[in-house]
Design a protein around this motif. Structure first.
Motif, mmCIF file in Angstrom:
data_model
loop_
_atom_site.group_PDB
_atom_site.id
_atom_site.type_symbol
_atom_site.label_atom_id
_atom_site.label_comp_id
_atom_site.label_asym_id
_atom_site.label_seq_id
_atom_site.Cartn_x
_atom_site.Cartn_y
_atom_site.Cartn_z
ATOM 1 N N THR A 40 56.011 24.181 14.328
ATOM 2 C CA THR A 40 55.202 23.112 14.079
ATOM 3 C C THR A 40 55.236 23.770 12.672
ATOM 4 O OG1 THR A 40 54.217 23.293 15.968
ATOM 5 C CG2 THR A 40 52.675 22.211 14.231
ATOM 6 N N ILE A 41 54.745 22.708 11.425
ATOM 7 C CA ILE A 41 54.835 23.737 10.402
ATOM 8 C C ILE A 41 53.366 23.098 9.442
ATOM 9 C CG2 ILE A 41 55.654 22.583 8.209
ATOM 10 C CD1 ILE A 41 58.307 21.983 9.039
ATOM 11 N N VAL A 42 52.789 24.105 9.008
ATOM 12 C CA VAL A 42 51.085 23.388 8.727
ATOM 13 C C VAL A 42 51.599 24.087 6.747
ATOM 14 C CG1 VAL A 42 50.877 24.143 10.622
ATOM 15 C CG2 VAL A 42 50.949 26.665 8.978
ATOM 16 N N ALA A 43 50.368 23.445 6.548
ATOM 17 C CA ALA A 43 50.093 23.751 4.621
ATOM 18 C C ALA A 43 49.791 24.946 4.607
ATOM 19 C CB ALA A 43 49.262 22.067 4.287
ATOM 20 N N ASN A 44 51.080 25.841 3.758
ATOM 21 C CA ASN A 44 50.416 27.426 3.130
ATOM 22 C C ASN A 44 49.089 26.870 3.256
ATOM 23 O OD1 ASN A 44 50.503 29.825 2.113
ATOM 24 N ND2 ASN A 44 52.134 29.271 1.113
ATOM 25 N N PRO A 45 48.230 27.786 2.850
ATOM 26 C CA PRO A 45 46.682 28.113 3.281
ATOM 27 C C PRO A 45 46.619 29.012 1.340
ATOM 28 C CG PRO A 45 46.554 29.339 4.957
ATOM 29 C CD PRO A 45 47.901 29.004 4.694
ATOM 30 N N PHE A 46 47.630 29.616 0.840
ATOM 31 C CA PHE A 46 47.335 30.163 -0.507
ATOM 32 C C PHE A 46 48.243 29.168 -1.638
ATOM 33 C CE2 PHE A 46 47.915 33.079 3.225
ATOM 34 C CZ PHE A 46 46.847 34.131 3.450
ATOM 35 N N GLU A 47 48.567 27.747 -1.318
ATOM 36 C CA GLU A 47 49.173 27.837 -2.239
ATOM 37 C C GLU A 47 47.964 26.342 -2.782
ATOM 38 O OE1 GLU A 47 51.969 25.391 -0.734
ATOM 39 O OE2 GLU A 47 53.935 26.994 -1.438
#
Length: 82
Positions: free
Chosen positions: A75-82
């Motif tokens: 599962t690919i999740v959005a990078n919360p640090f971008e």
């Protein structure tokens, strides 16, 4: 401490000697090493391992199992640090 029930959850961790036994819903992961010494400590660790493996075998024999587990889904999740 609660009893380690194989395949019950994703959080239980058991330590026997230098081994770490991690509970998962679809697998038990055993990592590390252990010396089963010819003394009371070695006997205690050997008994703990024997009981753990007996519980795992019992749990596996009580269900219908596939030939092999399918690969885990990625599962690919959005990078919360971008």
């Amino acid at each position: 401490m609660s009893k380690f029930v194989p395949y019950k959850n994703e959080s239980d961790v058991l330590h026997v000697g230098g081994l770490t036994i991690e509970n998962r819903l679809d697998r038990i992961t055993i990592s590390g090493d252990i010396d089963l010494t010819a003394d009371q400590a070695g006997l205690k660790d050997a008994r703990a391992l024997a009981q753990l493996l007996a519980d795992v075998v019992s749990r596996l024999e009580a269900q219908t199992l596939p030939d092999r587990l399918p690969p885990a889904a990625n599962t690919i999740v959005a990078n919360p640090f971008e």
